[in-house]
Structure formats: structure tokens, C-alpha cells
Scaffold this active site. Structure first.
Site: not given
Ligand code: GLN
Length: 196
Positions: A175, A139-140, A177, A49-50, A81
Site C-alpha cells: 500500500h 496488510i493481509r 498510499e 480493502g477486502e 492489495c
């Protein structure tokens, strides 16, 4: 042996995907938002997420200290992540006020791959995972800049550490998942079973 109960920290991020992956490897999976729910689980996933938002919400919901205590006391944890960032003892480039749960003696660099390439997939060979490389969805994504003596490197990509384990804590920059390949979640559930 009874089925392990694994919580997914549900403050922000891809909670649902982790719940599905954990159920697929025969764990009882449930979202966790409140401190008292930490007493009911045998393991915890910190999703992607963030990390800056997750840090803020963990403090807002009074979860940061309880999470730290539970991890310090030996709760098995797996971070993907943003979750890897949350499990790092130190962030190289934190947003101002950004905190982590910690648990892994490492320094991480946020958005490390992101600046070069926002999002990509790559085959990643992971120590301890049999049957060939996993599909790494980045992802980032952060990478692990440096590690302490107790930390085991499980995978590298492009010369950078992207998966680590320290005792009962596991973390990946990517990730699993999101892929439908649940071997890494299976590996974590085995860690949880071994810890009981
Ligand atoms: N860049 C994000 C962070 O700093 C992580 C991105 C992700 O979890 N996919 O938290």
C-alpha cells in the site's frame, strides 16, 4: 497537456488515502461509484480493502461489467492489495462467488503473507522507481503465484512476486498510499499520461 483525471473505485477500502496521494502527484483525483463516471476518467485506482466485499459491491452496483469493458478497452489501472486481487485474471483461493475485474494475466493467492504475519513493513526495490526502495506496507497481503508471458515483474519480496505490470495495468501487493511516499502514484500518473 491537461492534468489527467484519475478515479478511485469507491465501493469499499482506503479510497481517501489514494485520493490524497494522487492529488500530491498533480492528478485530478475523484471517487468513482457509478458506471457513467467511468467515461470521465483517464485512469483508475482500485484501492486496498477486502476483495470479497469489493467484488460483491461491484456486482450490486452494476459496476463489474462496465469496469471489465473499460479495462479491456485500455483504461490505465493501478490496484493495491485487494485492488491487485481485483485486477487478477484468476484467484487461486477465491471466496465462493468472488469475481474479479481482471486485466492482468496472473494467478494470485489471497492473504498469502497474512497467514505467516498479519501485517508488516519491508523495504521493496521496484523496477522503474528511482531513488531507493519504497516502504512496502503489507496488510493481509496477497502475492502473485504465477504470471503469463505478457506480465512484467516489478518487485519481489521474500521470493514472492509483489508488484507487476501488464501494459496499462499496474498492481502492488502493498500500500504506497499509506506511506506519504508518492513515487508509485507518480509512476502510475506517468503511465496515464503516456496512454493519452
Ligand atoms: N486480504 C484482503 C483481500 O483478500 C486484502 C487486504 C488489503 O487490501 N489490505 O482482499
Amino acid at each position: 497537456m491537461t492534468t489527467p483525471v484519475i478515479g478511485v473505485l469507491a465501493l469499499q477500502g482506503d479510497v481517501r488515502e489514494h485520493l490524497i496521494a494522487l492529488a500530491a502527484v498533480d492528478a485530478v483525483a475523484r471517487p468513482v461509484r457509478r458506471p457513467e463516471e467511468l467515461a470521465e476518467i483517464d485512469g483508475l485506482v482500485v484501492p486496498g480493502g477486502e476483495s470479497t466485499t469489493m467484488s460483491r459491491l461491484a456486482n450490486l452496483f452494476g459496476m463489474m461489467e462496465p469496469l471489465r469493458e473499460r479495462v479491456r478497452a485500455g483504461l490505465p489501472v493501478y490496484g493495491t492489495c485487494a485492488g491487485l486481487i481485483m485486477l487478477a485474471d484468476k484467484i487461486l483461493d477465491p471466496r465462493s462467488g468472488q469475481e474479479t475485474i481482471g486485466g492482468i494475466d496472473m494467478i494470485v493467492r489471497r492473504n498469502a503473507f497474512g497467514r505467516q504475519n498479519e501485517s508488516f513493513e519491508a523495504a521493496v526495490e521496484l523496477t522503474g522507481i528511482e531513488g531507493g526502495p519504497v516502504e512496502g506496507v503489507f496488510i493481509r497481503a496477497p502475492w502473485v503465484e504465477s504470471i503469463g508471458a505478457e506480465v512484467e515483474v516489478l518487485a519481489e519480496y521474500d521470493g514472492h512476486v509483489v508488484a507487476v505490470r501488464q501494459g496499462r495495468a499496474l498492481a502492488t501487493s502493498f500500500h504506497p498510499e499509506l506511506t506519504g511516499d508518492h513515487r508509485v502514484h507518480g509512476f502510475f500518473v506517468d503511465m496515464v499520461r503516456a496512454a493519452r
